[in-house]
Design a protein around this motif. Structure first.
Motif, mmCIF file in Angstrom:
data_model
loop_
_atom_site.group_PDB
_atom_site.id
_atom_site.type_symbol
_atom_site.label_atom_id
_atom_site.label_comp_id
_atom_site.label_asym_id
_atom_site.label_seq_id
_atom_site.Cartn_x
_atom_site.Cartn_y
_atom_site.Cartn_z
ATOM 1 N N ALA A 63 34.894 54.886 8.249
ATOM 2 C CA ALA A 63 33.810 55.824 7.926
ATOM 3 C C ALA A 63 32.453 55.234 8.270
ATOM 4 C CB ALA A 63 33.872 56.177 6.442
ATOM 5 N N ALA A 64 32.312 53.937 8.061
ATOM 6 C CA ALA A 64 31.023 53.294 8.337
ATOM 7 C C ALA A 64 30.688 53.273 9.815
ATOM 8 C CB ALA A 64 31.039 51.860 7.799
ATOM 9 N N ALA A 65 31.712 53.422 10.646
ATOM 10 C CA ALA A 65 31.474 53.376 12.092
ATOM 11 C C ALA A 65 30.507 54.471 12.536
ATOM 12 C CB ALA A 65 32.803 53.512 12.840
ATOM 13 N N SER A 66 30.504 55.570 11.794
ATOM 14 C CA SER A 66 29.622 56.676 12.168
ATOM 15 C C SER A 66 28.151 56.331 11.942
ATOM 16 C CB SER A 66 29.983 57.927 11.359
ATOM 17 O OG SER A 66 29.810 57.685 9.967
ATOM 18 N N THR A 67 27.899 55.310 11.109
ATOM 19 C CA THR A 67 26.527 54.883 10.850
ATOM 20 C C THR A 67 26.206 53.564 11.536
ATOM 21 O OG1 THR A 67 27.181 53.729 8.822
ATOM 22 C CG2 THR A 67 26.556 56.037 8.605
ATOM 23 N N SER A 68 27.099 53.134 12.394
ATOM 24 C CA SER A 68 26.939 51.868 13.130
ATOM 25 C C SER A 68 26.804 50.676 12.181
ATOM 26 C CB SER A 68 25.716 51.939 14.067
ATOM 27 O OG SER A 68 25.870 52.981 14.995
ATOM 28 N N ASN A 69 27.459 50.790 11.025
ATOM 29 C CA ASN A 69 27.416 49.729 10.021
ATOM 30 C C ASN A 69 28.718 48.940 10.093
ATOM 31 O OD1 ASN A 69 25.779 48.552 8.110
ATOM 32 N ND2 ASN A 69 26.808 49.545 6.406
ATOM 33 N N GLN A 70 28.678 47.756 10.680
ATOM 34 C CA GLN A 70 29.897 46.977 10.871
ATOM 35 C C GLN A 70 29.808 45.650 10.136
ATOM 36 O OE1 GLN A 70 30.813 46.515 15.050
ATOM 37 N NE2 GLN A 70 31.724 48.533 15.151
ATOM 38 N N ALA A 71 30.959 45.224 9.603
ATOM 39 C CA ALA A 71 31.025 43.923 8.940
ATOM 40 C C ALA A 71 31.172 42.829 9.992
ATOM 41 C CB ALA A 71 32.197 43.883 7.973
ATOM 42 N N ALA A 72 30.448 41.738 9.785
ATOM 43 C CA ALA A 72 30.467 40.642 10.750
ATOM 44 C C ALA A 72 31.604 39.670 10.496
ATOM 45 C CB ALA A 72 29.135 39.891 10.719
ATOM 46 N N PHE A 73 32.057 39.562 9.241
ATOM 47 C CA PHE A 73 33.109 38.593 8.905
ATOM 48 C C PHE A 73 33.613 38.847 7.494
ATOM 49 C CE2 PHE A 73 28.933 36.740 8.027
ATOM 50 C CZ PHE A 73 29.041 36.387 6.695
ATOM 51 N N PHE A 74 34.679 38.127 7.132
ATOM 52 C CA PHE A 74 35.209 38.088 5.769
ATOM 53 C C PHE A 74 34.844 36.757 5.126
ATOM 54 C CE2 PHE A 74 38.050 41.060 7.851
ATOM 55 C CZ PHE A 74 38.411 41.977 6.871
ATOM 56 N N LEU A 75 34.625 36.771 3.810
ATOM 57 C CA LEU A 75 34.674 35.557 3.008
ATOM 58 C C LEU A 75 35.962 35.627 2.201
ATOM 59 C CD1 LEU A 75 31.045 35.112 1.571
ATOM 60 C CD2 LEU A 75 32.032 34.092 3.630
ATOM 61 N N SER A 76 36.835 34.628 2.374
ATOM 62 C CA SER A 76 38.104 34.596 1.659
ATOM 63 C C SER A 76 38.060 33.485 0.621
ATOM 64 C CB SER A 76 39.263 34.385 2.636
ATOM 65 O OG SER A 76 40.496 34.554 1.978
#
Length: 435
Positions: A63-76
């Motif tokens: 859903a966020a793709a429509s707002t060009s909002n992408q996560a850069a990485f995970f913190l595990s």
């Protein structure tokens, strides 16, 4: 960028350098913890719960793709393989419990299959060593449970797992600010000090000493805090397995004896870490360990004005990804008793949210705020908190400015009154002489 070339369990405090994303004005990342439940034999492990959280992440970033909002990485955040870690980099659970689990199928979210996962150790990695020794297994057939997770960094097929050492740093350069990340191993001052089975497993030739990690953490925080003095929009984010405040078993046991089924952080070390974070203006601390989702805001008292809370830090716990043996067993009054009413603690902690709902964290930082959200099943927003980027000690500074202005006005008025009275006295005296 990938961190395989810097991997060494024997090189502590690895710095992965600066990742340049200066074309961007904000940075988003995902926090997950305690997800190692696939192929786990414990009755507390629910693989389908972990998969449901992955499905929520998939849905959220589709859903966020429509707002060009992408996560850069995970913190595990540790405990990646229940109940007792992995034997080596070739352990089959790397595929079943990690690679296969963190697979994102929606085309709009499939980019997450290639973003880095910056990871830190949890207590169950140390348990692997103890079980192997108890079974008298030949050491040639297994690696240290901790180094197995470290060495996998340069052997994983998808080139996304990143744990270069027991503790390490990396930096993201954005358009107007930098975000400094510090990954630490809190087992050094929890598991290794408290549990008898762990004491022998925390003294291997690759495992750093407690003092060494403390010294490195102090120096690293001070260096980043110095950078922040030149740019108040810079961020310092620390991530680890154990939280230092919570209302689950780990957080409440040391105060009330309730839910005493997990280890806790000793008070002296908790206070030491909290003091370090306060002194160096850490913005966000992310942890797992408690198998729930929790959000706290800690307000730092001004050192010269105990009534003025000017600087806040958020602690985010996202440890609810399939191990369902946790519960919420504390409340704000427990937090107040341990922290607010403790004269040795200079932070006031407020519980914003605590729930057993499985979920993940989504964090967005920019030059004005730190936006922290927790999402549950079906991409449902459970809670959100926005930490505004006020200049450090802004409220306290303003209060002191007002104080100074008022004092100056009082002094001016007082001096003026003295001169006025003196002038009137002088005129009256001269008038009497004339008469």
């Amino acid at each position: 960028e990938y961190c395989a070339d810097t991997v060494s369990p024997y090189e502590y405090g690895v710095d992965l350098g600066v990742i340049d994303v200066s074309s961007q004005s904000q940075l988003e990342f995902i926090t997950v913890g305690d997800w190692g439940v696939v192929d786990c034999t414990s009755v507390d492990c629910y693989p389908n719960v972990a998969r449901s959280v992955i499905a929520s992440i998939n849905e959220h970033y589709s859903a966020a793709a429509s707002t060009s909002n992408q996560a850069a990485f995970f913190l595990s955040l540790g405990d990646h393989f229940y109940e007792s870690g992995v034997d080596s980099i070739n352990d089959a659970r790397w595929n079943t419990s990690y690679e296969a689990l963190f697979t994102f199928t929606d085309p709009a979210a499939s980019y997450l299959n290639a973003v880095p996962m910056y990871a830190v150790l949890g207590n169950h990695a140390y348990l692997r060593n103890a079980l192997n020794r108890a079974a008298n297994r030949s050491s040639s057939t297994w690696d240290n449970g901790c180094t197995s997770e470290i060495y996998y960094t340069r052997n994983n097929a998808h080139k996304r797992w990143c744990m270069p050492s027991y503790f390490y740093t990396f930096t993201y350069q954005l358009r107007d600010f930098r975000a400094y990340f510090i990954g630490i191993d809190t087992d050094m001052w929890t598991t290794c000090l408290e549990l008898e089975w762990a004491k022998n497993e925390c003294s291997g030739d690759s495992i750093p000493s407690l003092d060494r990690e403390w010294q490195w953490l102090q120096q690293t925080l001070e260096r980043y805090a110095a950078y922040k003095k030149t740019n108040a929009s810079d961020r310092i984010i620390v991530f680890a397995h154990h939280p230092f405040v919570g209302v689950g078993p780990a957080g409440v046991q040391m105060r009330t004896g309730v839910c005493a089924n997990t280890s806790t952080m000793p008070n002296s070390h908790l206070l030491r870490m909290m003091t370090m974070f306060e002194a160096n203006n850490v913005d966000l601390f992310v942890a797992g360990h408690e198998h729930s989702s929790q959000l706290f805001v800690g307000e730092h008292k001004q050192r010269d004005d105990d009534e003025d809370y000017a600087y806040a830090m958020v602690q985010l716990i996202t440890g609810a990804m399939g191990n369902l043996n946790g519960r919420i067993c504390g409340a704000q009054q427990d937090i107040d008793a341990q922290y607010t009413d403790n004269e040795n603690v200079t932070m006031k902690w407020t519980l914003q949210f605590a729930h057993m709902e499985p979920g993940f964290g989504a964090v967005i930082v920019d030059n004005a705020s730190v936006n922290v959200s927790i999402y549950g099943a079906g991409n449902t927003l459970l809670t959100r908190y926005v930490l505004k980027n006020e200049p450090r000690a802004a409220k306290g500074h303003m209060f002191r400015v007002i104080q100074v202005v008022i004092i100056m006005l009082v002094v001016v008025v007082a001096v003026g009154a003295i001169f006025a009275l003196g002038y009137l006295y002088y005129r009256n005296k001269r008038a009497k002489r004339v008469i």
